[in-house]
Design an enzyme around this catalytic site. Structure first.
Site, PDB file in Angstrom:
ATOM      1  N   GLU A  94      24.705  37.943  33.328  1.00 45.07           N
ATOM      2  CA  GLU A  94      25.402  39.001  33.671  1.00 45.07           C
ATOM      3  C   GLU A  94      24.757  40.368  33.327  1.00 45.07           C
ATOM      4  O   GLU A  94      25.000  41.363  33.990  1.00 45.07           O
ATOM      5  CB  GLU A  94      26.740  38.830  32.949  1.00 45.07           C
ATOM      6  CG  GLU A  94      27.591  37.630  33.380  1.00 45.07           C
ATOM      7  CD  GLU A  94      28.825  37.256  32.817  1.00 45.07           C
ATOM      8  OE1 GLU A  94      29.671  36.683  33.157  1.00 45.07           O
ATOM      9  OE2 GLU A  94      29.222  38.066  31.628  1.00 45.07           O
ATOM     10  N   HIS A 107      36.423  42.054  30.338  1.00 43.69           N
ATOM     11  CA  HIS A 107      35.642  40.929  30.606  1.00 43.69           C
ATOM     12  C   HIS A 107      34.603  40.678  29.380  1.00 43.69           C
ATOM     13  O   HIS A 107      34.040  41.950  29.091  1.00 43.69           O
ATOM     14  CB  HIS A 107      34.879  40.908  31.875  1.00 43.69           C
ATOM     15  CG  HIS A 107      33.584  39.964  32.052  1.00 43.69           C
ATOM     16  ND1 HIS A 107      34.074  38.538  32.284  1.00 43.69           N
ATOM     17  CD2 HIS A 107      32.383  40.003  31.848  1.00 43.69           C
ATOM     18  CE1 HIS A 107      32.820  37.798  32.274  1.00 43.69           C
ATOM     19  NE2 HIS A 107      31.892  38.568  31.926  1.00 43.69           N
ATOM     20  N   LYS A 126      37.880  46.327  33.003  1.00 49.63           N
ATOM     21  CA  LYS A 126      38.079  46.280  34.272  1.00 49.63           C
ATOM     22  C   LYS A 126      38.757  47.527  34.901  1.00 49.63           C
ATOM     23  O   LYS A 126      39.287  48.328  33.955  1.00 49.63           O
ATOM     24  CB  LYS A 126      38.893  44.966  34.617  1.00 49.63           C
ATOM     25  CG  LYS A 126      38.150  43.649  34.211  1.00 49.63           C
ATOM     26  CD  LYS A 126      38.739  42.316  34.382  1.00 49.63           C
ATOM     27  CE  LYS A 126      38.310  41.071  33.636  1.00 49.63           C
ATOM     28  NZ  LYS A 126      39.247  40.054  33.702  1.00 49.63           N
ATOM     29  N   ASN A 165      44.065  41.618  32.847  1.00 50.03           N
ATOM     30  CA  ASN A 165      43.703  41.406  31.311  1.00 50.03           C
ATOM     31  C   ASN A 165      42.613  42.390  31.058  1.00 50.03           C
ATOM     32  O   ASN A 165      42.053  42.258  29.763  1.00 50.03           O
ATOM     33  CB  ASN A 165      43.569  39.977  31.165  1.00 50.03           C
ATOM     34  CG  ASN A 165      42.428  39.386  31.886  1.00 50.03           C
ATOM     35  OD1 ASN A 165      41.629  40.205  32.552  1.00 50.03           O
ATOM     36  ND2 ASN A 165      41.840  38.160  31.689  1.00 50.03           N
ATOM     37  N   TYR A 170      31.408  36.912  39.437  1.00 52.81           N
ATOM     38  CA  TYR A 170      32.609  35.611  39.569  1.00 52.81           C
ATOM     39  C   TYR A 170      32.032  34.457  40.156  1.00 52.81           C
ATOM     40  O   TYR A 170      33.061  33.668  40.384  1.00 52.81           O
ATOM     41  CB  TYR A 170      33.980  36.125  39.636  1.00 52.81           C
ATOM     42  CG  TYR A 170      34.624  36.828  38.780  1.00 52.81           C
ATOM     43  CD1 TYR A 170      34.697  36.588  37.351  1.00 52.81           C
ATOM     44  CD2 TYR A 170      34.939  38.444  39.008  1.00 52.81           C
ATOM     45  CE1 TYR A 170      35.300  37.415  36.573  1.00 52.81           C
ATOM     46  CE2 TYR A 170      35.910  38.967  38.028  1.00 52.81           C
ATOM     47  CZ  TYR A 170      35.804  38.393  36.697  1.00 52.81           C
ATOM     48  OH  TYR A 170      36.448  39.287  35.910  1.00 52.81           O
TER      49      TYR A 170
HETATM   50  P1  RTP Z   1      36.645  36.984  31.789  1.00 51.22           P
HETATM   51  O1  RTP Z   1      35.517  36.323  32.369  1.00 51.22           O
HETATM   52  O2  RTP Z   1      37.269  37.934  32.680  1.00 51.22           O
HETATM   53  O3  RTP Z   1      36.230  37.415  30.443  1.00 51.22           O
HETATM   54  O4  RTP Z   1      37.857  35.969  31.493  1.00 51.22           O
HETATM   55  P2  RTP Z   1      37.667  34.619  30.976  1.00 51.22           P
HETATM   56  O5  RTP Z   1      36.511  34.034  30.682  1.00 51.22           O
HETATM   57  O6  RTP Z   1      38.712  34.642  29.652  1.00 51.22           O
HETATM   58  O7  RTP Z   1      38.499  33.534  32.066  1.00 51.22           O
HETATM   59  P3  RTP Z   1      37.810  33.072  33.306  1.00 51.22           P
HETATM   60  O8  RTP Z   1      38.685  31.613  33.370  1.00 51.22           O
HETATM   61  O9  RTP Z   1      36.531  33.185  33.503  1.00 51.22           O
HETATM   62  O10 RTP Z   1      38.537  33.839  34.352  1.00 51.22           O
HETATM   63  C1  RTP Z   1      37.999  35.027  34.999  1.00 51.22           C
HETATM   64  C2  RTP Z   1      39.067  35.930  35.101  1.00 51.22           C
HETATM   65  O11 RTP Z   1      39.978  35.356  36.312  1.00 51.22           O
HETATM   66  C3  RTP Z   1      41.256  36.118  36.201  1.00 51.22           C
HETATM   67  N1  RTP Z   1      42.225  35.105  36.382  1.00 51.22           N
HETATM   68  N2  RTP Z   1      43.173  35.216  37.152  1.00 51.22           N
HETATM   69  N3  RTP Z   1      45.685  32.396  37.297  1.00 51.22           N
HETATM   70  C4  RTP Z   1      45.047  33.610  37.559  1.00 51.22           C
HETATM   71  O12 RTP Z   1      45.340  34.307  38.230  1.00 51.22           O
HETATM   72  C5  RTP Z   1      43.684  33.855  37.016  1.00 51.22           C
HETATM   73  N4  RTP Z   1      43.059  33.133  35.999  1.00 51.22           N
HETATM   74  C6  RTP Z   1      42.164  33.791  35.767  1.00 51.22           C
HETATM   75  C7  RTP Z   1      41.442  36.658  34.859  1.00 51.22           C
HETATM   76  O13 RTP Z   1      41.206  38.156  35.092  1.00 51.22           O
HETATM   77  C8  RTP Z   1      40.206  36.355  34.107  1.00 51.22           C
HETATM   78  O14 RTP Z   1      39.886  37.264  33.330  1.00 51.22           O
END
Ligand code: RTP
Length: 155
Positions: A133, A122, A16, A119, A56
């Site tokens: 994707e 992705h 990112k 973070n 997203y």
């Molecule tokens: P990613 O898709 O980025 O690999 O992350 P992930 O599956 O581990 O997490 P996901 O639940 O799909 O969330 C995607 C991205 O959204 C951001 N996020 N912000 N509470 C918050 O502010 C929050 N929660 C999630 C994070 O950047 C996460 O990677």
């Protein structure tokens, strides 16, 4: 050999804008590379807000969706496709838990990030998402098929 390559599991991994700006590209790539996974597509792009929303789309009901899409489209993203046995699940393991406060030390987010909104990386969360994707970010001709000599040692 060709058939083998065509069947091999693939995942979409993106560094990112925070990871790119923090100069963590080589650090992150080296972890996937040393593990034994194979890089089959890579490019650096600044996604539009609309493109980020597509990426997203599953999260569109979440309160952080708009900020997240603004963030993803705020600067260069390093988009990649990595290939290898179990790469989807193990890629997530290398990355660590979504919230860097909960990611284990030794993982990318555990070692290199502090807050969930920044973070740095992705990774696709399953075979269907990986397929979608990869298709969203890459044209088929941007993926290369090649035999890596290391495969016979690590697989
Ligand atoms: P990613 O898709 O980025 O690999 O992350 P992930 O599956 O581990 O997490 P996901 O639940 O799909 O969330 C995607 C991205 O959204 C951001 N996020 N912000 N509470 C918050 O502010 C929050 N929660 C999630 C994070 O950047 C996460 O990677």
């Amino acid at each position: 050999q060709e058939a083998h390559a065509a069947e091999m599991e693939r995942t979409f991994i993106a560094i990112k804008p925070d990871g790119v700006q923090r100069a963590l590209i080589s650090e992150i790539i080296s972890r996937f590379e040393r593990k034994g996974f194979k890089l089959v597509a890579i490019k650096i792009v600044i996604p539009s807000k609309g493109f980020a929303e597509k990426h997203y789309h599953d999260l569109k009901e979440r309160p952080f969706f708009n900020g997240l899409c603004d963030f993803l489209s705020s600067g260069p993203v390093l988009a990649m496709v990595w290939e290898g046995e179990g790469v989807i699940k193990y890629g997530r393991k290398l990355i660590g838990a979504t919230d860097p406060q909960k990611s284990e030390p030794g993982t990318i987010r555990g070692d290199l990030a502090v807050v969930v909104g920044r973070n740095i990386i992705h990774g696709s969360d399953g075979p269907e998402t990986a397929k979608d994707e990869i298709n969203l970010w890459f044209k088929p001709e941007e993926l290369v098929s090649y035999t890596s000599n290391t495969e016979k040692w690590v697989y």
